[in-house]
Design an enzyme around this catalytic site. Structure first.
Site, PDB file in Angstrom:
ATOM      1  N   GLU A 257     -27.830 -11.308   6.015  1.00 16.39           N
ATOM      2  CA  GLU A 257     -26.967 -10.622   6.966  1.00 16.39           C
ATOM      3  C   GLU A 257     -27.750  -9.513   7.672  1.00 16.39           C
ATOM      4  O   GLU A 257     -28.620  -8.892   7.059  1.00 16.39           O
ATOM      5  CB  GLU A 257     -25.747 -10.033   6.247  1.00 16.39           C
ATOM      6  CG  GLU A 257     -24.861 -11.092   5.605  1.00 16.39           C
ATOM      7  CD  GLU A 257     -23.657 -10.518   4.862  1.00 16.39           C
ATOM      8  OE1 GLU A 257     -23.528  -9.274   4.810  1.00 16.39           O
ATOM      9  OE2 GLU A 257     -22.853 -11.306   4.337  1.00 16.39           O
ATOM     10  N   HIS A 275     -18.573  -9.911   7.450  1.00 18.31           N
ATOM     11  CA  HIS A 275     -18.461  -9.239   6.145  1.00 18.31           C
ATOM     12  C   HIS A 275     -17.429  -8.106   6.196  1.00 18.31           C
ATOM     13  O   HIS A 275     -17.708  -6.950   5.855  1.00 18.31           O
ATOM     14  CB  HIS A 275     -19.821  -8.689   5.716  1.00 18.31           C
ATOM     15  CG  HIS A 275     -19.938  -8.534   4.221  1.00 18.31           C
ATOM     16  ND1 HIS A 275     -21.122  -8.716   3.541  1.00 18.31           N
ATOM     17  CD2 HIS A 275     -19.016  -8.214   3.269  1.00 18.31           C
ATOM     18  CE1 HIS A 275     -20.947  -8.497   2.247  1.00 18.31           C
ATOM     19  NE2 HIS A 275     -19.676  -8.205   2.064  1.00 18.31           N
TER      20      HIS A 275
END
Length: 523
Positions: A257, A275
């Site tokens: 990420e 997220h």
């Protein structure tokens, strides 16, 4: 007078309990803007503030650090422990927000809501392109029945879904209480219309859903991951999505990420969020309120539930108890990895010089070591007993006058629904911790490193075949302990290695004649 510094835009409303406490002052600001950091007693942070060893040296009077959230990656736990600073977090504050986000992702995926929304914004009106699927009557498979999985199951049942779960540590009694059907992983994968994962990311769960078991899923299955990036094998997932075997996927977390370059998010049958499952106003208020309550209890000398590290004790007491504590922690980890079934009770017995100390701390160490691989949150000495209660098993601590010939001796027995497993251990000054009996077999090994526990039939050649297989692969066995109860009957081997044994090698060991089982144990 205690001074609390709250940074990282902590929700002030959540700090109300602390602000109302007499003798407590709460200030808000950045750690670098505090003119007298040595006057700060408690620090409350989210993820932005990096609590490093250097920062801790400036905040020399700090007694407690609170992470208003679950993860503590931004806190140097070892440095805090060395300075006697308690570190706490708020593991329950975002349970509802994550469960709700997961449920929203399921509905958005089934009804193609993001795609339909984008189409309308592009001034199109293609109703026939977005025919959806109802959740009612479908089988929802939940992998991991922790707090979030439990909340998701409640919501899915209300919508008429049939909930089935895979959790190797879920007892039949608890499954009945939660009104879910407990299944082996392969059966859950092959019978579920929708699969949502809710496990921690560990060595055992990394790429838990991979090419091998994706091939066992239904044609047209839907997958959801709002737990941890890496539980789904992203390469395999991409293949099954492009083939059409997996009808759609909803992802909030990724192996790497930010996931802006991840090719999965470019697929039309994938919906993704950055997220944000735990990012709600209520969740941020909840985590702030939780840590405020914990800090208030700490200042009053009361125990706290969500400590991440060891509670501070006097150096003299700590030095005396620490060897037994470490022995118990490693024993708990060994038991948990050796006995993978649901459990009902853990019995711990002490004898010899160990009983001169507070064995309650040792017991909690064993519990935390046992529970850590089994639950989706940080486990420590303080919350281990509460988590054991949540998991539906009991534990008891007893003393014996028979130390089996050792200066100190400990036995831990795990009792399951159908069988049990035990170990006996001791700490020998100058030699360290030793496991002297495992499940009724006399042995002598150090509970550390990379181990493989093998159960086999006591017949000539078994040990040689195992040694030859591993030797032919040019892998060095660091040590080997063997044990048996009677000639020609059941026997064991405990092997230790310099590095973790690959899973395919473990499978080859299991295929050898007269080998009953082989289990990896990483301590």
């Amino acid at each position: 007078m205690y001074t609390v510094l709250a940074t990282d835009s902590i929700a002030k409303q959540g700090m109300a309990e602390l602000e109302s406490e007499p003798g407590v002052s709460v200030i808000y600001g950045h750690v670098n803007d505090i003119s007298q950091p040595e006057h700060i007693d408690a620090l409350v942070v989210r993820s932005a503030t990096m609590v490093t060893k250097e920062l801790l040296s400036r905040f020399s009077n700090l007694k407690i650090i609170a992470r208003a959230g679950v993860g503590v990656d931004n806190i140097d736990i070892d440095a805090a422990t060395q300075r006697g600073i308690l570190v706490i977090n708020a593991p329950d504050g975002n349970t509802i927000s994550t469960a709700e986000h997961t449920f929203a992702m399921i509905m958005a995926l089934l009804r193609k809501i993001p795609q339909a929304n984008q189409s309308v914004k592009e001034k199109k009106w293609n109703r026939s392109s977005f025919k959806g699927t109802e959740l009612s009557g479908k089988s929802l498979g939940i992998v991991g029945m922790g707090r979030i999985g439990t909340e998701l199951a409640k919501r899915a049942r209300v919508f008429g879904a049939k909930v089935q779960v895979y959790d190797p540590f879920l007892t039949n009694d608890r499954a009945k209480t939660l009104q879910v059907t407990s299944l082996p992983l392969d059966e859950l994968l092959s019978t579920s219309d929708i699969i949502s994962v809710h496990t921690p990311l560990t060595n055992d769960t990394k790429k838990l859903i991979n090419a091998d078991n994706l091939s066992k899923t239904k044609q047209g299955v839907y997958l959801i991951n709002c737990a941890r990036g890496g539980i789904l094998d992203e390469e395999a997932l991409y293949t099954f999505l492009t083939r059409g075997h997996v009808a759609g996927c909803a992802l909030d977390v990724f192996e790497t990420e930010p996931a802006v370059e991840n090719r999965l998010v470019q697929l039309n049958n994938v919906i993704a969020t950055p997220h944000i499952a735990a990012s709600t106003t209520e969740a941020q208020l909840n985590v702030a309120s939780q840590v405020a309550h914990e800090i208030s209890s700490f200042f009053k000398g009361k125990p706290v539930k969500n400590a991440v590290n060891l509670p501070a004790v006097s150096n003299e007491e700590f030095q005396k108890i620490y060897p037994f504590y470490e022995l118990a922690k490693m024993s708990g980890q060994l038991l948990s990895q050796s006995f993978s079934s649901p459990i009902k009770e853990i019995k711990i017995t002490f004898a010899g010089s160990i009983t001169d100390y507070d064995t309650g701390l040792v017991t909690r160490g064993l519990l935390s070591g046992f529970l850590q691989p089994r639950v989706d949150r940080i486990v420590n000495d303080i919350n281990a007993a509460l988590i054991a209660k949540e998991q539906g098993f009991t534990f008891c601590e007893t003393y014996s006058t028979d130390a089996q010939g050792y200066e100190n001796w400990m036995e831990a027995r795990v009792i399951g629904e159908h069988d049990s497993f035990s170990l006996q251990a001791t700490f020998i000054s100058g030699y360290g911790p030793r496991v002297v009996n495992i499940n009724g077999y006399s042995t002598d090994f150090v509970p550390e490193g990379y181990l493989v526990y093998i159960e086999h039939i006591d017949r000539p050649g078994v040990i040689g075949r195992v040694g030859k297989l591993i030797g032919d692969l040019e892998i060095n066995i660091a040590s080997m302990q063997v044990g048996r109860k009677m000639a020609g009957g059941e026997a064991i081997m405990m092997l230790s290695f310099d590095k973790e044994l690959a899973q395919d090698i473990l499978l080859k060991i299991k295929e050898l004649p007269d080998v009953v089982s082989a289990t990896k144990i990483n301590l």
